[in-house]
Write a protein that holds these residues in place. Structure first.
Motif, PDB file in Angstrom:
ATOM      1  N   ASP A  81       0.828  -1.209   0.000  1.00 57.86           N
ATOM      2  CA  ASP A  81       0.000   0.000   0.000  1.00 57.86           C
ATOM      3  C   ASP A  81       0.863   1.262   0.000  1.00 57.86           C
ATOM      4  N   ARG A 129      -0.791 -10.881   6.324  1.00 55.37           N
ATOM      5  CA  ARG A 129      -1.194  -9.464   6.336  1.00 55.37           C
ATOM      6  C   ARG A 129      -0.967  -8.845   7.710  1.00 55.37           C
ATOM      7  N   ASP A 130      -1.333  -9.575   8.763  1.00 55.05           N
ATOM      8  CA  ASP A 130      -1.212  -9.077  10.132  1.00 55.05           C
ATOM      9  C   ASP A 130       0.261  -8.904  10.535  1.00 55.05           C
ATOM     10  N   GLU A 162       1.643  -5.737   8.938  1.00 55.69           N
ATOM     11  CA  GLU A 162       1.124  -4.523   9.579  1.00 55.69           C
ATOM     12  C   GLU A 162       1.819  -4.249  10.913  1.00 55.69           C
ATOM     13  N   LYS A 163       2.154  -5.314  11.640  1.00 55.80           N
ATOM     14  CA  LYS A 163       2.709  -5.158  12.983  1.00 55.80           C
ATOM     15  C   LYS A 163       4.231  -5.030  13.014  1.00 55.80           C
ATOM     16  N   ARG A 183       6.009   2.451   8.538  1.00 55.34           N
ATOM     17  CA  ARG A 183       4.850   1.573   8.682  1.00 55.34           C
ATOM     18  C   ARG A 183       4.398   1.096   7.305  1.00 55.34           C
ATOM     19  N   THR A 185       1.729  -1.601   5.066  1.00 53.35           N
ATOM     20  CA  THR A 185       0.587  -2.521   5.007  1.00 53.35           C
ATOM     21  C   THR A 185       0.506  -3.116   3.601  1.00 53.35           C
ATOM     22  N   SER A 230      -2.195  -4.966   0.633  1.00 54.16           N
ATOM     23  CA  SER A 230      -3.515  -5.365   0.140  1.00 54.16           C
ATOM     24  C   SER A 230      -3.363  -6.656  -0.653  1.00 54.16           C
ATOM     25  N   ASN A 277      -5.034  -2.543   2.999  1.00 52.75           N
ATOM     26  CA  ASN A 277      -4.662  -3.334   4.174  1.00 52.75           C
ATOM     27  C   ASN A 277      -5.730  -4.382   4.484  1.00 52.75           C
ATOM     28  N   ARG A 278      -6.173  -5.068   3.455  1.00 52.93           N
ATOM     29  CA  ARG A 278      -7.201  -6.090   3.633  1.00 52.93           C
ATOM     30  C   ARG A 278      -7.085  -7.154   2.547  1.00 52.93           C
TER      31      ARG A 278
END
Length: 240
Positions: free
Chosen positions: A118, A181-182, A185-186, A197, A199, A201, A233-234
């Motif tokens: 993203d 994905r998680d 993100e973390k 940061r 993320t 998709s 982010n999904r």
């Protein structure tokens, strides 16, 4: 007196014949020696030629093996993304073709995903291309270590990746893709004392053997487009 002359004549004849016989024997012995020498020379030359031939064969075998290794390295380089070390698009297509054949042979499901970082352009614009390269490398490593050996992860192009989950049904595909994905993100990427940061998709499809690989990829791309247009982010799955 006559007998004495005859004896002398006979003696001379014997001497003559003996001398001739000796001459013939010596000639035969010399010819035999010459023949043996010639044979030994020929044998020696043949041995040298044979030894030289063996050396040439060894050199040829070594050269052939070296050529095969060089060709193999060239092939690997041609199929590998230099930045991330992942299969590039060409290499990914080969692996995808292989896993599809296996799926058909053993009737096992596979899930196919296209992933996109993203706002990657914003990362490059804000932090620089070196930072963007580090993001791609760290994301690649993070995803790779959390996938199984039978799965495929490749750099599809730019900030886009291909992920293929082998022997995985829809439930398993949702669980594993959400885990990836998680994790992304973390886990921010460290750059010059700061954190970037990131993320991702994703768009997924359960591979349909009735359609071509390109058609299935197009369906995954449609699902990815939906993820981007609904907040990023999904993960979205293609629905016919």
């Amino acid at each position: 007196m006559k007998d004495s002359k005859n004896d002398i004549t006979l003696f001379h004849l014997e001497e003559k014949y003996l001398a001739r016989a000796k001459e013939l024997l010596e000639k035969r012995d010399q010819e035999e020696i010459d023949w043996r020498q010639s044979f030994e020379e020929m044998t020696g030359q043949y041995a040298k030629l044979l030894n030289h031939t063996h050396k040439l064969i060894k050199i040829s075998d070594h050269a052939q093996k070296s050529l095969q290794k060089a060709n193999s390295k060239i092939q690997i380089m041609a199929d590998t993304d230099e930045l991330t070390g992942l299969p590039n698009r060409r290499g990914s297509e080969k692996l995808l073709d292989s896993i599809i054949r296996k799926s058909r042979a053993f009737d096992v499901p596979i899930a196919l995903f296209l992933l996109d970082v993203d706002h990657f352009k914003k990362i490059n614009d804000s932090w620089g291309h070196s930072a963007g390269d580090k993001v791609l490398k760290e994301l690649s490593e993070l995803m790779k270590v959390n996938l199984r050996n039978r799965d495929i992860l490749g750099r599809w192009g730019g900030e886009e990746f291909l992920m293929v989950l082998s022997e995985t049904d829809l439930v398993g595909a949702r669980i594993l893709s959400e885990k990836i994905r998680d994790l992304i993100e973390k886990k921010p990427v460290e750059w010059e004392g700061e954190e970037i940061r990131v993320t991702m998709s994703m768009g997924g499809v359960m591979y349909d053997g009735k359609n071509s690989p390109d058609r299935n990829l197009d369906h995954a791309d449609q699902a990815l487009y939906r993820s981007k247009n609904t907040g990023r982010n999904r993960i979205s799955f293609y629905e016919a």
